[in-house]
Design a protein around this motif. Structure first.
Motif, mmCIF file in Angstrom:
data_model
loop_
_atom_site.group_PDB
_atom_site.id
_atom_site.type_symbol
_atom_site.label_atom_id
_atom_site.label_comp_id
_atom_site.label_asym_id
_atom_site.label_seq_id
_atom_site.Cartn_x
_atom_site.Cartn_y
_atom_site.Cartn_z
ATOM 1 N N TYR A 1 0.801 -1.228 0.000
ATOM 2 C CA TYR A 1 0.000 0.000 0.000
ATOM 3 C C TYR A 1 0.838 1.286 0.000
ATOM 4 O O TYR A 1 1.777 1.432 0.782
ATOM 5 N N VAL B 1 -3.568 4.794 -1.627
ATOM 6 C CA VAL B 1 -4.434 3.622 -1.504
ATOM 7 C C VAL B 1 -5.000 3.530 -0.088
ATOM 8 O O VAL B 1 -6.199 3.264 0.101
ATOM 9 N N VAL C 1 -9.353 0.950 -6.075
ATOM 10 C CA VAL C 1 -7.956 0.701 -6.437
ATOM 11 C C VAL C 1 -7.980 -0.604 -7.225
ATOM 12 O O VAL C 1 -8.939 -1.360 -7.151
ATOM 13 N N HIS C 2 -6.945 -0.857 -7.983
ATOM 14 C CA HIS C 2 -6.976 -2.028 -8.855
ATOM 15 C C HIS C 2 -6.615 -3.295 -8.090
ATOM 16 O O HIS C 2 -5.511 -3.835 -8.210
ATOM 17 N N ASN C 3 -7.588 -3.770 -7.320
ATOM 18 C CA ASN C 3 -7.454 -5.056 -6.650
ATOM 19 C C ASN C 3 -8.839 -5.624 -6.384
ATOM 20 O O ASN C 3 -9.636 -5.025 -5.656
ATOM 21 N N THR D 1 -12.683 7.283 -7.401
ATOM 22 C CA THR D 1 -11.593 6.399 -7.021
ATOM 23 C C THR D 1 -10.259 7.131 -6.901
ATOM 24 O O THR D 1 -10.119 8.287 -7.297
ATOM 25 N N HIS E 1 -7.809 6.952 -8.646
ATOM 26 C CA HIS E 1 -7.236 7.328 -9.937
ATOM 27 C C HIS E 1 -7.646 8.728 -10.375
ATOM 28 O O HIS E 1 -7.100 9.250 -11.350
ATOM 29 N N CYS F 1 -6.241 10.210 -5.347
ATOM 30 C CA CYS F 1 -4.899 10.294 -4.774
ATOM 31 C C CYS F 1 -4.404 11.728 -4.879
ATOM 32 O O CYS F 1 -4.574 12.389 -5.918
ATOM 33 N N THR G 1 1.779 6.080 -11.967
ATOM 34 C CA THR G 1 2.176 4.690 -11.749
ATOM 35 C C THR G 1 3.027 4.113 -12.875
ATOM 36 O O THR G 1 3.299 2.912 -12.896
ATOM 37 N N SER H 1 -3.671 -3.911 -12.206
ATOM 38 C CA SER H 1 -2.865 -2.856 -11.581
ATOM 39 C C SER H 1 -1.654 -2.519 -12.425
ATOM 40 O O SER H 1 -0.753 -3.344 -12.610
ATOM 41 N N SER I 1 -1.579 -1.433 -4.540
ATOM 42 C CA SER I 1 -2.982 -1.666 -4.171
ATOM 43 C C SER I 1 -3.212 -3.086 -3.654
ATOM 44 O O SER I 1 -4.353 -3.529 -3.536
ATOM 45 N N THR I 2 -2.142 -3.796 -3.318
ATOM 46 C CA THR I 2 -2.260 -5.172 -2.850
ATOM 47 C C THR I 2 -2.403 -5.233 -1.335
ATOM 48 O O THR I 2 -1.554 -4.680 -0.620
#
Length: 303
Positions: free
Chosen positions: A11, A15, A39-41, A78, A80, A102, A169, A224, A267-268
């Motif tokens: 993170y 995120v 987030v992309h998860n 989000t 993004h 963000c 990113t 992601s 984002s994990t």
């Protein structure tokens, strides 16, 4: 097995902020929707769904178009980011808005607006179709140009003043290469690199990993972009496997390996990465009892 848990990993502050804002939204005007994956998860998306927060994510639709599927309640923007048109449309529909963009993305948007006001056009290095790039391009679709490769730069008229910036990113190495190339063909170009610090230091840590590492695991969602970039950088001189969780780890990959490295996308969930690290630490190729994997405890995803 020896394990190198690469730091930093997991993170980033953006995120953490977005997830916390979504968790805190339960007392807001109902129903609650997230405009795209917060987030992309997918694990995070599923965990928020269990809390009654629905994600509206339809392939090939922009954030503006996704709003057509939200008619009441609260909408969460989000991490993004999104264009001003999205915010305006949400207000016109009478929706309560929570902006989880963000802060680094907002900073890039502010930079783009300021440089446009100064008479520059913007060359935006990003990934086509990515929501962060979508939001940046939509600031001014005529004067903000998406750059994905050198061929895109070759199509740009050379007599205009340009500022180059980028999706936060992106690979800092890819951004550097494109910026250096732009300087050779565009006489009036300024560079404003906007790779966020969290992305940069994670990529540098992967680039500079120990020489004796046999295999690398990057934990993260295939959607992601920053996770994909970590895997791409690592794969330049190592065997790399991008996995979403421990379930995806194939025991056969570990045969004959002595030392593994583990990192993860921004984002994990930390819990999923730690599961992989803990499994590898106890793994012994000669002991089949160490092959068993612990099931995922879905209550820990948002911790």
């Amino acid at each position: 097995m020896q394990v190198k848990a690469i730091t930093p990993r997991g993170y980033c502050k953006g995120v953490v902020r977005a997830i916390q804002m979504a968790k805190n939204a339960q007392n807001e005007k109902q129903p609650i929707y997230i405009l795209g994956m917060i987030v992309h998860n997918q694990y995070i998306v599923d965990a928020l769904k269990k809390r009654g927060i629905q994600t509206i994510d339809i392939p090939h639709l922009t954030r503006l178009e996704l709003l057509d599927h939200v008619h009441e309640g609260t909408v969460i923007i989000t991490a993004h980011g999104a264009s001003e048109k999205v915010f305006q449309k949400a207000k016109e529909k009478g929706l309560n808005i929570i902006d989880a963009s963000c802060l680094d993305v907002i900073k890039t948007h502010d930079l783009i607006k300021a440089r446009l006001d100064e008479g520059y056009e913007i060359l935006y290095i990003g990934k086509k179709g990515h929501p962060e790039a979508e939001g940046a391009i939509s600031i001014n679709e005529k004067k903000v140009h998406l750059i994905t490769k050198k061929e895109d730069l070759q199509k740009i008229p050379a007599n205009q003043k340009y500022v180059i910036t980028n999706q936060t990113t992106m690979s800092l190495y890819d951004v550097y290469d494109l910026c250096e190339y732009a300087k050779t063909i565009l006489p009036h170009v300024q560079i404003e690199k906007e790779t966020c610090k969290a992305t940069q230091i994670r990529q540098e840590a992967i680039k500079n990993m120990d020489e004796d590492i046999d295999i690398v695991f990057i934990v993260g969602d295939p959607h992601s972009n920053n996770t994909q970039k970590l895997a791409s950088i690592a794969s330049q001189n190592k065997e790399v496997h991008m996995i979403e969780c421990l379930d995806d780890l194939n025991i056969e990959w570990l045969k004959g390996k002595k030392k593994a490295a583990v990192s993860s996308g921004a984002s994990t969930p930390t819990y999923l990465t730690n599961q992989v690290i803990d499994f590898l630490k106890q793994f012994d190729e000669s002991n089949s009892q160490t092959f068993d994997k612990q099931p995922i405890d879905f209550t820990k995803i948002l911790d």
